[in-house]
Design a protein around this motif. Structure first.
Motif, PDB file in Angstrom:
ATOM      1  N   VAL A   6       0.918  -1.332  -0.006  1.00  0.00           N
ATOM      2  CA  VAL A   6       0.095  -0.154  -0.312  1.00  0.00           C
ATOM      3  C   VAL A   6       0.778   1.502   0.119  1.00  0.00           C
ATOM      4  O   VAL A   6       0.591   2.414  -0.681  1.00  0.00           O
ATOM      5  CB  VAL A   6      -0.991   0.160   1.053  1.00  0.00           C
ATOM      6  CG1 VAL A   6      -1.807   1.440   1.337  1.00  0.00           C
ATOM      7  CG2 VAL A   6      -1.626  -1.170   1.054  1.00  0.00           C
ATOM      8  N   LEU A   7       2.012   1.232   0.556  1.00  0.00           N
ATOM      9  CA  LEU A   7       2.811   2.466   0.952  1.00  0.00           C
ATOM     10  C   LEU A   7       3.742   2.398  -0.098  1.00  0.00           C
ATOM     11  O   LEU A   7       4.063   3.661  -0.789  1.00  0.00           O
ATOM     12  CB  LEU A   7       3.596   2.636   2.403  1.00  0.00           C
ATOM     13  CG  LEU A   7       2.484   2.629   3.371  1.00  0.00           C
ATOM     14  CD1 LEU A   7       3.359   2.467   4.566  1.00  0.00           C
ATOM     15  CD2 LEU A   7       1.600   3.735   3.410  1.00  0.00           C
ATOM     16  N   SER A   8       4.461   1.582  -0.589  1.00  0.00           N
ATOM     17  CA  SER A   8       5.496   1.858  -1.588  1.00  0.00           C
ATOM     18  C   SER A   8       5.117   1.107  -2.884  1.00  0.00           C
ATOM     19  O   SER A   8       5.780   1.962  -3.925  1.00  0.00           O
ATOM     20  CB  SER A   8       6.962   0.905  -1.422  1.00  0.00           C
ATOM     21  OG  SER A   8       6.365  -0.472  -1.269  1.00  0.00           O
ATOM     22  N   GLY A   9       4.116   0.631  -3.057  1.00  0.00           N
ATOM     23  CA  GLY A   9       3.533   0.166  -4.443  1.00  0.00           C
ATOM     24  C   GLY A   9       4.335  -0.947  -5.128  1.00  0.00           C
ATOM     25  O   GLY A   9       4.244  -1.071  -6.232  1.00  0.00           O
ATOM     26  N   LYS A  10       5.029  -1.540  -4.226  1.00  0.00           N
ATOM     27  CA  LYS A  10       6.032  -2.933  -4.605  1.00  0.00           C
ATOM     28  C   LYS A  10       4.844  -3.739  -5.191  1.00  0.00           C
ATOM     29  O   LYS A  10       4.002  -4.061  -4.462  1.00  0.00           O
ATOM     30  CB  LYS A  10       7.019  -3.245  -3.658  1.00  0.00           C
ATOM     31  CG  LYS A  10       8.242  -2.718  -3.412  1.00  0.00           C
ATOM     32  CD  LYS A  10       9.032  -3.313  -2.714  1.00  0.00           C
ATOM     33  CE  LYS A  10      10.360  -2.670  -2.478  1.00  0.00           C
ATOM     34  NZ  LYS A  10      11.554  -3.601  -1.967  1.00  0.00           N
ATOM     35  N   LYS A  11       5.390  -4.707  -6.011  1.00  0.00           N
ATOM     36  CA  LYS A  11       4.474  -5.708  -6.774  1.00  0.00           C
ATOM     37  C   LYS A  11       5.564  -6.686  -6.982  1.00  0.00           C
ATOM     38  O   LYS A  11       6.853  -6.660  -7.203  1.00  0.00           O
ATOM     39  CB  LYS A  11       3.423  -5.470  -7.629  1.00  0.00           C
ATOM     40  CG  LYS A  11       4.135  -4.702  -8.926  1.00  0.00           C
ATOM     41  CD  LYS A  11       2.750  -4.219  -9.570  1.00  0.00           C
ATOM     42  CE  LYS A  11       3.377  -3.150 -10.876  1.00  0.00           C
ATOM     43  NZ  LYS A  11       2.579  -2.609 -11.852  1.00  0.00           N
ATOM     44  N   LYS A  12       4.948  -7.902  -7.611  1.00  0.00           N
ATOM     45  CA  LYS A  12       5.868  -9.178  -7.966  1.00  0.00           C
ATOM     46  C   LYS A  12       6.728  -8.911  -9.311  1.00  0.00           C
ATOM     47  O   LYS A  12       6.413  -7.909 -10.096  1.00  0.00           O
ATOM     48  CB  LYS A  12       5.028 -10.301  -8.248  1.00  0.00           C
ATOM     49  CG  LYS A  12       3.986 -10.352  -9.335  1.00  0.00           C
ATOM     50  CD  LYS A  12       2.992 -11.442  -9.244  1.00  0.00           C
ATOM     51  CE  LYS A  12       1.775 -11.217  -9.877  1.00  0.00           C
ATOM     52  NZ  LYS A  12       0.693 -12.320  -9.653  1.00  0.00           N
ATOM     53  N   ASN A  13       7.818  -9.493  -9.155  1.00  0.00           N
ATOM     54  CA  ASN A  13       8.822  -9.288 -10.108  1.00  0.00           C
ATOM     55  C   ASN A  13       8.878 -10.729 -11.089  1.00  0.00           C
ATOM     56  O   ASN A  13       8.913 -11.664 -10.364  1.00  0.00           O
ATOM     57  CB  ASN A  13      10.151  -8.929  -9.285  1.00  0.00           C
ATOM     58  CG  ASN A  13      11.223  -8.663 -10.296  1.00  0.00           C
ATOM     59  OD1 ASN A  13      11.234  -8.196 -11.409  1.00  0.00           O
ATOM     60  ND2 ASN A  13      12.523  -8.958  -9.906  1.00  0.00           N
ATOM     61  N   ASN A  14       9.360 -10.498 -12.576  1.00  0.00           N
ATOM     62  CA  ASN A  14       9.412 -11.745 -13.120  1.00  0.00           C
ATOM     63  C   ASN A  14      10.981 -12.039 -12.912  1.00  0.00           C
ATOM     64  O   ASN A  14      12.073 -11.006 -12.909  1.00  0.00           O
ATOM     65  CB  ASN A  14       9.173 -11.214 -14.616  1.00  0.00           C
ATOM     66  CG  ASN A  14       7.930 -11.065 -14.881  1.00  0.00           C
ATOM     67  OD1 ASN A  14       7.048 -11.646 -14.054  1.00  0.00           O
ATOM     68  ND2 ASN A  14       7.364 -10.171 -15.798  1.00  0.00           N
ATOM     69  N   GLY A  15      11.374 -13.125 -12.955  1.00  0.00           N
ATOM     70  CA  GLY A  15      12.880 -13.615 -12.950  1.00  0.00           C
ATOM     71  C   GLY A  15      12.852 -15.191 -13.561  1.00  0.00           C
ATOM     72  O   GLY A  15      11.831 -15.515 -14.158  1.00  0.00           O
ATOM     73  N   TYR A  16      14.141 -15.619 -13.372  1.00  0.00           N
ATOM     74  CA  TYR A  16      14.570 -16.859 -13.852  1.00  0.00           C
ATOM     75  C   TYR A  16      14.818 -17.864 -12.673  1.00  0.00           C
ATOM     76  O   TYR A  16      15.371 -17.482 -11.886  1.00  0.00           O
ATOM     77  CB  TYR A  16      15.361 -16.995 -15.013  1.00  0.00           C
ATOM     78  CG  TYR A  16      15.193 -16.529 -16.333  1.00  0.00           C
ATOM     79  CD1 TYR A  16      14.111 -17.047 -17.173  1.00  0.00           C
ATOM     80  CD2 TYR A  16      15.563 -15.099 -16.769  1.00  0.00           C
ATOM     81  CE1 TYR A  16      14.002 -16.600 -18.406  1.00  0.00           C
ATOM     82  CE2 TYR A  16      14.988 -14.596 -18.236  1.00  0.00           C
ATOM     83  CZ  TYR A  16      14.174 -15.523 -18.721  1.00  0.00           C
ATOM     84  OH  TYR A  16      13.962 -14.844 -19.992  1.00  0.00           O
ATOM     85  N   GLN A  17      14.299 -19.078 -13.031  1.00  0.00           N
ATOM     86  CA  GLN A  17      14.986 -20.069 -12.001  1.00  0.00           C
ATOM     87  C   GLN A  17      15.834 -20.854 -12.791  1.00  0.00           C
ATOM     88  O   GLN A  17      15.562 -21.489 -13.820  1.00  0.00           O
ATOM     89  CB  GLN A  17      13.805 -21.062 -11.585  1.00  0.00           C
ATOM     90  CG  GLN A  17      14.423 -21.991 -10.477  1.00  0.00           C
ATOM     91  CD  GLN A  17      13.075 -22.879  -9.790  1.00  0.00           C
ATOM     92  OE1 GLN A  17      11.871 -22.497 -10.197  1.00  0.00           O
ATOM     93  NE2 GLN A  17      13.464 -23.693  -9.024  1.00  0.00           N
ATOM     94  N   ILE A  18      17.264 -20.844 -12.363  1.00  0.00           N
ATOM     95  CA  ILE A  18      18.251 -21.563 -13.203  1.00  0.00           C
ATOM     96  C   ILE A  18      18.615 -22.794 -12.698  1.00  0.00           C
ATOM     97  O   ILE A  18      19.151 -22.617 -11.538  1.00  0.00           O
ATOM     98  CB  ILE A  18      19.549 -20.585 -13.426  1.00  0.00           C
ATOM     99  CG1 ILE A  18      19.090 -19.076 -13.912  1.00  0.00           C
ATOM    100  CG2 ILE A  18      20.596 -21.076 -14.080  1.00  0.00           C
ATOM    101  CD1 ILE A  18      19.852 -18.149 -14.170  1.00  0.00           C
ATOM    102  N   SER A  19      18.781 -23.852 -13.136  1.00  0.00           N
ATOM    103  CA  SER A  19      18.812 -25.207 -12.923  1.00  0.00           C
ATOM    104  C   SER A  19      20.472 -25.322 -13.182  1.00  0.00           C
ATOM    105  O   SER A  19      21.272 -24.479 -13.399  1.00  0.00           O
ATOM    106  CB  SER A  19      18.254 -26.422 -13.730  1.00  0.00           C
ATOM    107  OG  SER A  19      18.822 -26.508 -15.115  1.00  0.00           O
ATOM    108  N   HIS A  20      20.995 -26.596 -12.342  1.00  0.00           N
ATOM    109  CA  HIS A  20      22.122 -26.640 -12.437  1.00  0.00           C
ATOM    110  C   HIS A  20      23.049 -26.910 -13.915  1.00  0.00           C
ATOM    111  O   HIS A  20      24.219 -26.585 -14.288  1.00  0.00           O
ATOM    112  CB  HIS A  20      22.662 -28.256 -11.892  1.00  0.00           C
ATOM    113  CG  HIS A  20      24.359 -28.604 -11.645  1.00  0.00           C
ATOM    114  ND1 HIS A  20      25.187 -27.874 -10.903  1.00  0.00           N
ATOM    115  CD2 HIS A  20      24.619 -29.301 -12.291  1.00  0.00           C
ATOM    116  CE1 HIS A  20      26.168 -28.225 -11.051  1.00  0.00           C
ATOM    117  NE2 HIS A  20      26.166 -29.363 -11.868  1.00  0.00           N
ATOM    118  N   SER A  21      22.230 -27.222 -14.841  1.00  0.00           N
ATOM    119  CA  SER A  21      22.354 -27.353 -16.229  1.00  0.00           C
ATOM    120  C   SER A  21      22.253 -26.190 -16.974  1.00  0.00           C
ATOM    121  O   SER A  21      22.217 -26.143 -18.125  1.00  0.00           O
ATOM    122  CB  SER A  21      21.953 -28.537 -16.845  1.00  0.00           C
ATOM    123  OG  SER A  21      20.335 -28.223 -16.986  1.00  0.00           O
TER     124      SER A  21
END
Length: 64
Positions: A6-21
């Motif tokens: 509510v105060l900062s306006g932060k929301k979810k972020n897109n990212g990658y999950q990187i495996s061992h390979s």
């Protein structure tokens, strides 16, 4: 309910999950939101807000 601070306006972020390979799969990084009762100086009463933990740490700087 939406996961937005509510105060900062932060929301979810897109990212990658990187495996061992090094295969990348898309993922969402959610904001760490908490319900918090905060004393409002302007309203002179308690208000219940959904805020991120980053904002909770710096509440003394914000004048609500």
């Amino acid at each position: 309910m939406s996961k937005i601070c509510v105060l900062s306006g932060k929301k979810k972020n897109n990212g990658y999950q990187i495996s061992h390979s090094h295969i990348r799969t898309k993922k969402k990084q959610e904001v760490n939101l908490q319900y918090k009762k905060i004393w409002s100086i302007k309203k002179n009463s308690w208000i219940k807000l959904k805020v991120s933990t980053k904002v909770i740490k710096s509440l003394h700087k914000i004048k609500i």
